[in-house]
Motif scaffolding. Structure first.
Motif, short mmCIF file in Angstrom:
data_model
loop_
_atom_site.label_atom_id
_atom_site.label_comp_id
_atom_site.label_asym_id
_atom_site.label_seq_id
_atom_site.Cartn_x
_atom_site.Cartn_y
_atom_site.Cartn_z
N UNK A 1 7.34 -49.02 -62.56
CA UNK A 1 6.91 -47.64 -62.59
C UNK A 1 5.67 -47.48 -63.46
N UNK A 2 5.68 -48.08 -64.65
CA UNK A 2 4.53 -47.92 -65.55
C UNK A 2 3.26 -48.42 -64.87
N UNK A 3 3.40 -49.57 -64.21
CA UNK A 3 2.23 -50.13 -63.54
C UNK A 3 1.74 -49.22 -62.43
N UNK A 4 2.70 -48.76 -61.63
CA UNK A 4 2.31 -47.89 -60.52
C UNK A 4 1.71 -46.59 -61.05
N UNK A 5 2.34 -46.03 -62.07
CA UNK A 5 1.86 -44.77 -62.62
C UNK A 5 0.43 -44.93 -63.14
N UNK A 6 0.18 -46.08 -63.76
CA UNK A 6 -1.16 -46.35 -64.25
C UNK A 6 -2.19 -46.28 -63.12
N UNK A 7 -1.87 -46.98 -62.04
CA UNK A 7 -2.77 -46.95 -60.89
C UNK A 7 -2.99 -45.53 -60.40
N UNK A 8 -1.88 -44.81 -60.26
CA UNK A 8 -1.97 -43.45 -59.75
C UNK A 8 -2.85 -42.59 -60.66
#
Lengths: 923, 121
Positions: free
Chosen positions: A11-18
């Motif tokens: 989630x943290x990684x995806x949220x970062x991208x988003x």
């Protein structure tokens, strides 16, 4: 739960991208507020954030994302409305809204980093933002979704009365044992299967939590088997008695989804209710107990793929004429009905021809055919029935998109309509006796001879068979097969064309005039679509940075070890025995591995640069400047750590550029410059390193001001000779700032020295160029990787040192008279007019050098931060890439040494820290 | 038992959550990132339940549901919508497109399991 932790990382990684995406998207939206696609994209990203953060119960993020979502939805709606009215959508996304979204975005970023760091999110005023957003939106009737729930329909006495005594006794037993007994009714839409809802499943789920003691259903609408459409629910009213230990909530839960497509009621019944319901006579119209409760457990879903044939003679024709009037009427009704149905079908087909798609239209053709078929079965009109059945199957294929709609299909449909029309009109004559029609009654119909419908049925069946063979194939069908199936070519034509197969089939068919070009085009499209459905697996995998780091380390060791082997004297003696070739090959492979591994850590600067766009925008706004940031070379890749560390320095430099470099719009137009200032951020390769350049067309650095400030601060003695470069580099001193005004953004003099330190940490260098009035250009040169540097190996006595090539300007052998000794300052060499301090490594590190006289040795001129010096060495050994190893804590603070490495001969070589050396020499 | 589930969502976190949750219960889960990807996975395979989001790029959930209902192989497969949208209009749209049920995000993993078990025991 460990899984949760792993999911959190994702989630943290995806949220970062988003969040990074959102930055760019919002900037775009700012430039183009009415852009529907951008709004949609922002919405989707916020939506994903909201959903994902909810899973981990990060409610603050969730709430804020939800508010942003609402705002975006509002913007979307207004945009759609104005589009519909063809009005100008310019004012839609007002500046205020976008600014609020930016604020929200930043807060989400903050909250996320706090959460990742293990801190809470209190203190981040996201509630304010939520409030602000609400203020921007119109009042919404907060319809929280009224979820349907089961009604209580009250006691159905008739139903209870229909229950036989034995079952009623069972009910009383269950009641006595303390269980709850419910009367439940289930009335689902007859299309429930189309929603993936199976009432049998409901019954199974109910019996999983209790016992179904009795169940009946009305079979009123159940047609005969040959008329039954397996896709429809005919049991529209199911009543049952459920005994359970759970309460009504359980029934509600089981029927949750069914409530959306039907009506479900439940009523708790008592022993008294049961006893009071004494059946008088079983009412004639109540159906008997149709389904045995025990069967429900073992019944499987009825397979809906079975073929429904046209067997059966329909209803028995009554013999007596007394009933014939009824039959006659039925016949007349049939004739009337089928007439209007056929008219309906025809107009639908013509509509389909025009529109070519539209599930609805196909249904409009299917249904009447189906009804006619049903009636024919009932009345025993076999021929018409068979035709209708065939065409129904065809239409079903069209509905499922296994058969495309084209002219051929349209033609067949119309042909069928004609055939049925004629068959219909041939009926009166042929059934005259069966229905007892009088001549007068006959005459009201046009007479037609019976036609043979078999060829038509054959045609339809062939088409169906072809399309089903295509469906069964595993590999994408070939053009010829597709065209054959759609009926655009015959088998003959296909074979003829294939014989000419030097050219591609499609070309040949078009050239020979066999098939029009557009048909081939369509077939090609179908093929293409089928082909691309075999997707290639994704090309990227995510790897732990720790693993990559460890790999880099190991590769470094590999390189060193390989060099050791190569330089080992005992190996050298095997010259000419092939082993040299192998070792050389080993070296080549090792270098390749090294390159690959290094590249694994490389990331493009794109994200970093794009972040900068946001920074420039924010700063420009605050400072009241009009600036454009133009980026290039964002695909240039840098080592991951470098990218992380370069971000802050870049931000600071850009801030300075906007705040102090670029003049205000008024000043600029006064000077004849365009009001909009330009900052150019670019990255490129140069000589084995990466250069990041920040150029602006602002007012440039004022040398005088800098000098004055430096003298003021006591950093410099007045009237000392100093180069331009050295002047510019003064700005890197701590506490230095020539800003007249200290703004919020910059001017305190804390930034630039941090910048320099960071760049140093990365073993890079900063160069500054500037022209007063025109602008400033700052170049940051960085090595490609941190672990390996390009170095020049030099020899002093029996020790070897490595000087980073980045710092080397030149090397030369001085003439005796070029060396001057200055009292108390040491030696200086005169290089073409410039005086450089001379550094003797032999003295610094107490080594016995080979050459004591500079004119016999070599001077390596090095440069760092605008300062230059020359290092005296015995000789240059060679240039090579060197794997940096730190010296450990004990030796961390030795001035002039940056690290060590193991050279080819197995000995340690120390890597010089040029800046440290120069500083110690100068000061 | 070997029940296959197709889960469609453009968020990688969501996909992994669904996959982890349901695979623990013994289901076999296939993942797709959007409607188009999902359609191509449906061809030639059989799924017992489809779980999908609404807001996705390339092909949104509503259209995806409509396309699924056109396929003979999955015409009657239960489709559960998993989304943050709670508006009644959106639900209506989903229902008309052919959705079987609706779960509002955020959801607890146990909720998802219960719902899937309901339509596919």
């Amino acid at each position: 739960m460990e899984d949760i932790e792993k999911l959190k990382v994702t989630f943290y990684s995806e949220a970062d991208d988003i969040l990074n995406n959102l930055d760019g998207l919002l900037l775009n939206l700012e430039h183009d507020p009415g852009n529907r696609e951008t709004i949609d994209a922002v919405f989707r990203n916020m939506h994903t954030l909201k959903g994902s953060s909810g899973i981990f119960e990060f409610h603050s993020i969730e709430r804020l994302a939800h508010a942003c979502e609402d705002l975006l939805d509002f913007m979307r709606t207004v945009l759609a409305l104005s589009e519909a009215k063809k009005e100008d959508a310019g004012e839609i996304s007002s500046e205020k809204m976008i600014d609020t979204l930016f604020v929200g975005l930043d807060q989400i970023k903050d909250m996320l980093s706090h959460i990742q760091a293990g801190q809470g999110t209190t203190g981040i005023a996201y509630e304010d933002t939520v409030k602000n957003i609400r203020a921007l939106l119109p009042e919404k009737d907060h319809q929280e979704v009224a979820s349907n729930s089961i009604r209580d329909s009250g006691l159905n006495k008739a139903f209870l009365r229909s229950i036989e005594k034995s079952h009623r006794d069972t009910i009383i037993e269950h009641l006595r044992s303390g269980k709850r007994v419910f009367q439940v009714s289930i009335a689902l839409s007859k299309y429930c299967f189309y929603k993936g809802m199976d009432p049998l499943l409901l019954l199974k789920n109910l019996s999983a939590g209790g016992d179904i003691l009795f169940i009946i259903s009305s079979t009123e609408h159940l047609p005969s088997l040959d008329e039954l459409n397996p896709f429809m629910l005919y049991l529209d009213d199911i009543w049952l008695i459920l005994s359970t230990e759970q309460n009504c909530e359980f029934i509600n839960d089981v029927c949750e989804f069914a409530l959306a497509i039907g009506d479900i009621t439940a009523h708790s019944i008592t022993g008294d209710d049961v006893n009071a319901a004494i059946p008088a006579n079983l009412p004639a119209n109540l159906p008997a107990n149709l389904i045995d409760a025990d069967h429900i457990e073992s019944t499987n879903r009825i397979s809906r793929e079975d073929d429904w044939g046209m067997e059966g003679n329909g209803i028995n024709m009554p013999e007596s004429a007394a009933d014939s009037s009824g039959l006659k009427n039925i016949f007349f009704e049939f004739m009337e009905e089928s007439n209007s149905y056929l008219a309906e079908i025809e107009s639908s087909i013509l509509l389909l021809e025009k529109k070519k798609d539209g599930l609805n239209i196909v249904n409009e053709i299917f249904r009447p055919f189906h009804t006619i078929k049903g009636n024919c079965g009932y009345l025993g009109f076999k021929e018409i029935g068979r035709v209708c059945h065939s065409i129904e199957t065809l239409l079903d294929g069209v509905r499922n998109s296994t058969i495309p709609v084209n002219q051929n299909i349209i033609d067949i449909l119309l042909e069928t309509v004609d055939a049925v029309k004629r068959l219909r009109l041939s009926l009166p004559m042929s059934v005259k006796d069966r229905f007892g029609l009088t001549d007068a009654e006959l005459s009201q119909y046009l007479q037609y001879d019976v036609i043979d419908a078999r060829p038509l049925i054959q045609k339809i069946d062939t088409l169906l068979n072809l399309s089903s063979t295509i469906k069964d194939q595993k590999s994408p069908p070939r053009i010829g097969e597709i065209l054959l199936a759609t009926g655009d070519i015959t088998e003959d034509q296909l074979n003829r064309a294939l014989k000419l197969q030097e050219r591609r089939l499609g070309e040949i068919l078009v050239d020979e005039g066999i098939v029009p070009e557009d048909k081939v085009k369509t077939a090609l499209e179908i093929q293409e679509y089928q082909k691309t459905n075999v997707k290639a697996p994704a090309g990227a995998i995510k790897v732990d940075t720790e693993k990559v780091d460890s790999l880099v380390n190991l590769v470094g060791e590999l390189v060193i070890t390989q060099t050791l082997i190569r330089e080992n004297p005992s190996i050298a003696q095997f010259a000419g025995q092939g082993i040299q070739k192998d070792i050389s090959h080993l070296g080549k492979i090792t270098r390749e591995i090294q390159d690959q591994v290094m590249s694994m850590r490389m990331l493009p600067l794109k994200q970093t640069f794009q972040k900068m766009m946001r920074v420039v925008r924010d700063v420009a706004k605050k400072a009241g400047k009009n600036v454009d940031l133009i980026i290039s070379g964002e695909d240039t890749e840098l080592d991951k750590t470098v990218i992380e560390e370069i971000s802050d320095p870049l931000v600071h430099i850009l801030r300075n550029a906007v705040d102090h470099g670029i003049e205000s719009p008024e000043k600029r137009s006064q000077k004849g410059k365009p009001e909009k200032g330009g900052i150019y951020l670019s990255a490129f390769h140069r000589g084995g390193s990466i250069v990041i350049e920040i150029k602006d067309d602002g007012q440039g650095l004022c040398k005088e001001k800098i000098l004055r400030k430096a003298v003021e601060k006591g950093l410099l003695e007045d009237a000392v000779e100093i180069t331009d470069q050295q002047i510019y580099h003064l700005i890197f001193q701590a506490g230095f700032s020539t800003a007249e005004k200290v703004t919020d953004i910059s001017g305190r003099g804390v930034g630039m020295d941090v910048v320099r330190r960071n760049i140093e940490k990365l073993r890079g260098r900063i160069d500054i160029q500037s022209k007063e009035g025109s602008g400033t250009s700052i170049s940051i040169t960085l090595p490609l990787t941190l672990a390996i540097i390009d170095g020049m190996v030099v020899q002093v006595g029996c020790e070897k040192y490595i000087i980073p090539t980045l710092s080397i300007e030149e090397s030369y052998r001085p003439k005796h008279e070029e060396i001057i000794t200055v009292q108390e300052k040491g030696e200086i060499c005169n290089l073409r007019g410039s005086l450089l301090p001379l550094i003797r490594l032999s003295e610094l590190y107490k080594i016995e050098p080979r050459y004591k006289k500079p004119s016999e040795a070599l001077l390596v001129v090095v440069e760092s931060d605008g300062m230059r010096a020359s290092i005296m060495v015995d000789e240059l050994v060679g240039q090579q890439q060197v794997v940096i190893k730190t010296l450990g804590d004990t030796f961390k603070n030795i001035k002039g040494i940056a690290g060590g490495t193991i050279l080819g001969d197995g000995k340690v070589g120390l890597i010089l820290d040029v800046r440290g050396l120069i500083e110690s020499a100068l000061f | 038992m070997g029940k296959n589930i197709l889960a469609v969502d453009d968020s990688v976190t969501m996909r992994q959550t669904i996959s982890t949750t349901l695979e623990k219960e013994g289901y076999s889960v296939t993942l797709a990132n959007d409607g188009m990807d999902a359609i191509s996975k449906l061809n030639g395979n059989k799924y017992h339940v489809i779980v999908t989001d609404i807001n996705m790029p390339n092909m949104d959930g509503i259209r995806f549901i409509q396309e699924v209902r056109k396929l003979a192989s999955h015409k009657f497969t239960p489709i559960i919508v998993l989304t943050t949208e709670s508006q009644p209009e959106k639900k209506e749209e989903g229902k008309n497109a052919g959705a079987t049920g609706w779960i509002i995000k955020p959801f607890k993993p146990e909720q998802l399991i219960a719902v899937v078990k309901k339509v596919c025991p």
